[in-house]
Structures are given as C-alpha cells and as structure tokens.
Design a protein around this motif. Sequence first.
Motif, PDB file in Angstrom:
ATOM      1  N   HIS A  79       0.540  -1.098   0.081  1.00 45.10           N
ATOM      2  CA  HIS A  79       0.066   0.035   0.081  1.00 45.10           C
ATOM      3  C   HIS A  79       0.847   1.236   0.000  1.00 45.10           C
ATOM      4  O   HIS A  79       0.394   2.146  -0.413  1.00 45.10           O
ATOM      5  N   ILE A  80       2.212   1.054   0.452  1.00 37.69           N
ATOM      6  CA  ILE A  80       2.855   2.438   0.339  1.00 37.69           C
ATOM      7  C   ILE A  80       4.306   2.222  -0.602  1.00 37.69           C
ATOM      8  O   ILE A  80       5.093   2.948  -0.667  1.00 37.69           O
ATOM      9  N   GLY A  81       4.369   1.019  -1.062  1.00 40.85           N
ATOM     10  CA  GLY A  81       5.586   0.400  -1.713  1.00 40.85           C
ATOM     11  C   GLY A  81       6.053   1.603  -2.932  1.00 40.85           C
ATOM     12  O   GLY A  81       7.298   1.302  -3.582  1.00 40.85           O
ATOM     13  N   GLY A  82       5.005   2.210  -3.584  1.00 43.78           N
ATOM     14  CA  GLY A  82       5.173   2.815  -4.862  1.00 43.78           C
ATOM     15  C   GLY A  82       5.162   4.449  -4.814  1.00 43.78           C
ATOM     16  O   GLY A  82       5.214   5.097  -5.687  1.00 43.78           O
ATOM     17  N   LEU A 106       2.378   7.576   8.577  1.00 45.36           N
ATOM     18  CA  LEU A 106       3.249   8.507   8.078  1.00 45.36           C
ATOM     19  C   LEU A 106       4.754   8.428   8.700  1.00 45.36           C
ATOM     20  O   LEU A 106       5.556   8.474   8.239  1.00 45.36           O
ATOM     21  N   GLU A 107       4.785   7.866  10.140  1.00 43.87           N
ATOM     22  CA  GLU A 107       6.059   7.502  10.457  1.00 43.87           C
ATOM     23  C   GLU A 107       6.819   6.570   9.736  1.00 43.87           C
ATOM     24  O   GLU A 107       8.016   6.521   9.652  1.00 43.87           O
ATOM     25  N   ARG A 108       5.996   5.532   9.319  1.00 40.55           N
ATOM     26  CA  ARG A 108       6.694   4.614   8.415  1.00 40.55           C
ATOM     27  C   ARG A 108       7.059   4.959   7.275  1.00 40.55           C
ATOM     28  O   ARG A 108       8.093   4.663   6.697  1.00 40.55           O
ATOM     29  N   VAL A 109       6.247   5.992   6.142  1.00 39.40           N
ATOM     30  CA  VAL A 109       6.854   6.382   5.375  1.00 39.40           C
ATOM     31  C   VAL A 109       7.869   7.279   5.368  1.00 39.40           C
ATOM     32  O   VAL A 109       8.702   7.096   4.561  1.00 39.40           O
ATOM     33  N   GLU A 110       8.028   8.005   6.509  1.00 41.48           N
ATOM     34  CA  GLU A 110       9.024   8.876   6.731  1.00 41.48           C
ATOM     35  C   GLU A 110      10.311   8.014   6.919  1.00 41.48           C
ATOM     36  O   GLU A 110      11.711   8.406   6.594  1.00 41.48           O
ATOM     37  N   ARG A 111      10.091   6.887   7.615  1.00 40.56           N
ATOM     38  CA  ARG A 111      11.169   6.139   7.915  1.00 40.56           C
ATOM     39  C   ARG A 111      11.974   5.206   6.430  1.00 40.56           C
ATOM     40  O   ARG A 111      13.097   5.371   6.066  1.00 40.56           O
ATOM     41  N   ILE A 112      10.910   4.864   5.512  1.00 42.44           N
ATOM     42  CA  ILE A 112      11.383   3.909   4.523  1.00 42.44           C
ATOM     43  C   ILE A 112      11.912   5.235   3.481  1.00 42.44           C
ATOM     44  O   ILE A 112      12.840   4.780   2.667  1.00 42.44           O
ATOM     45  N   TYR A 113      11.213   6.221   3.166  1.00 36.99           N
ATOM     46  CA  TYR A 113      11.590   7.113   2.253  1.00 36.99           C
ATOM     47  C   TYR A 113      12.415   8.348   3.019  1.00 36.99           C
ATOM     48  O   TYR A 113      11.917   9.504   2.591  1.00 36.99           O
ATOM     49  N   ASP A 114      13.255   7.995   3.826  1.00 40.85           N
ATOM     50  CA  ASP A 114      13.827   8.926   4.459  1.00 40.85           C
ATOM     51  C   ASP A 114      14.603  10.175   3.979  1.00 40.85           C
ATOM     52  O   ASP A 114      14.764  11.381   4.039  1.00 40.85           O
TER      53      ASP A 114
END
Length: 253
Positions: A79-82, A106-114
């Motif tokens: 759901h967020i990998g793209g 959003l915390e996970r998005v910020e961590r993955i796409y730092d």
Amino acid sequence: MKVLFLGTGTSQGVPMANCNCHVCLSPDIRDKRLRPSVLVEVNSFRILIDAGPDLRLQLIKYRIDDIDAILLTHYHMDHIGGIDEVRPINFLKKKSIPVYGEKSTLERVERIYDYCFSREKYPGVPEISLNEITLNPFKIGDVEIVPVRCYHYILPVLAFRIGEFAYVTDAKYIPPEEIEKIKGVKVLVVNALRKEEHISHFTFNEAINFIREVKPEKAYLTHISHQLGRHIDILRECPENIEPAYDGLTISI
C-alpha cells in the motif's frame, strides 16, 4: 465522481510469481491483478487511495498524468511501496503531492523514504508532504473525506468514505459504530481475499455479509487472491448487486 480500479489483487498480485494454478495461468485479462489501489476523481480533483509497488506500471497503463493527493489506508508495503513513483508527476506538473495518513503510517513512510525528508535532498527525490489525519472527517480542497476504523488482524487501518463511495481494504473486523459511517453509500468496495478463513482479511462470505449489512446500491470485491478463483467463476457466485472488480474497471457515481 469517477472511480478507476488500478489494482484489485493481493500483496503478491495475480498471477503470483511461479504459480501454475488455473487462475494464475488464466488468459482472461480480468484475472491479471496488480496490487490494490483506486483513483477517485471528483470534479477533476484526483485522489489516489494507496500507492503500492505497481504504481509506475499503473500510471503508464492507465495514462495517469496527474494526482492531487494520496490517501493511505495503512503502512504495509503493498500500500505504500510505490510512493517513490510520484516523481514524474513532480517533474511534469511542477508540484509536490500531499500524502494523508495516520501517525503510525506517516512515521513508516518517513522512515522508509527518509531521503525525501533530509535537510539536503538529493536532486530528483519525490516531492511529498505528510499530513496526519485521525478518525475525524477532513477536507482535501472541497472534497470531504470520512475515515473509517477497521482492523487488519490487530493492526488498526483505515477505510475511506468519499460522498456516495466507500473503499474498504485489508479489513477483518469493523466496529459497529464505524459501519454506521459507511451506511447510505451508493457504491461500496470491500476486500474479499478467498473462501477459506484468513486471520486478517474478509473471506468471500464475510465480505458478502458485510455488504448486506451496509446495503449499498452496488458493491465490488477487491484485494482478490488467486485462491478465490477466476473472475468469471467469482461473478457466478455473487449476488445480483455484487461483482468482483478488475484492473481497469471504471465506474461513475
């Protein structure tokens, strides 16, 4: 309102890699399912719900040249990998894209796409802005969004109601008070993974029962695995006002 189904498959998609079952080998284009996502267009305003790892292919396949906002249901990678794939829109439209989700997402998005949020950004990184939401209704422009709490096993996730349309994915349980938020929609989309019991997704029968409780005019099944069967066979088993969605299906509300 117009809704385009960009992907109606599971986290592994259909066909699943190296699977030789009759569904994965089906020649029916409706049995080719990318990771789950829809594009909702309201008065020319385009809202993407979830940005999975197939987003680049989906943008190309359906000739989508603009997105005004992204809603995230939860932080699993299908759901967020793209999110990185929004860069062509940043480049062509000269704009950043707002992303809406709960704090944990959003915390996970910020961590993955730092690399998108570093003080000194590398040229060409995705231009996105993170916007935290709760269960309270909110607006993107003049479009009202109603978040709905669902549970994906023990993980809290969101469904969304936009006017007469509701999109529910990766749900196994929805509290009664949250179901009330959905009642009255004309079109409901809900996950239906397979027929056998699953720990974190509605089964086919659970999805049908949920639809009967909500009582929409029309309902579509999504997040369909190869275990549920071929599109044509699923369709035969569906009640009159319910049918399986498929990639590329466009509906108007």
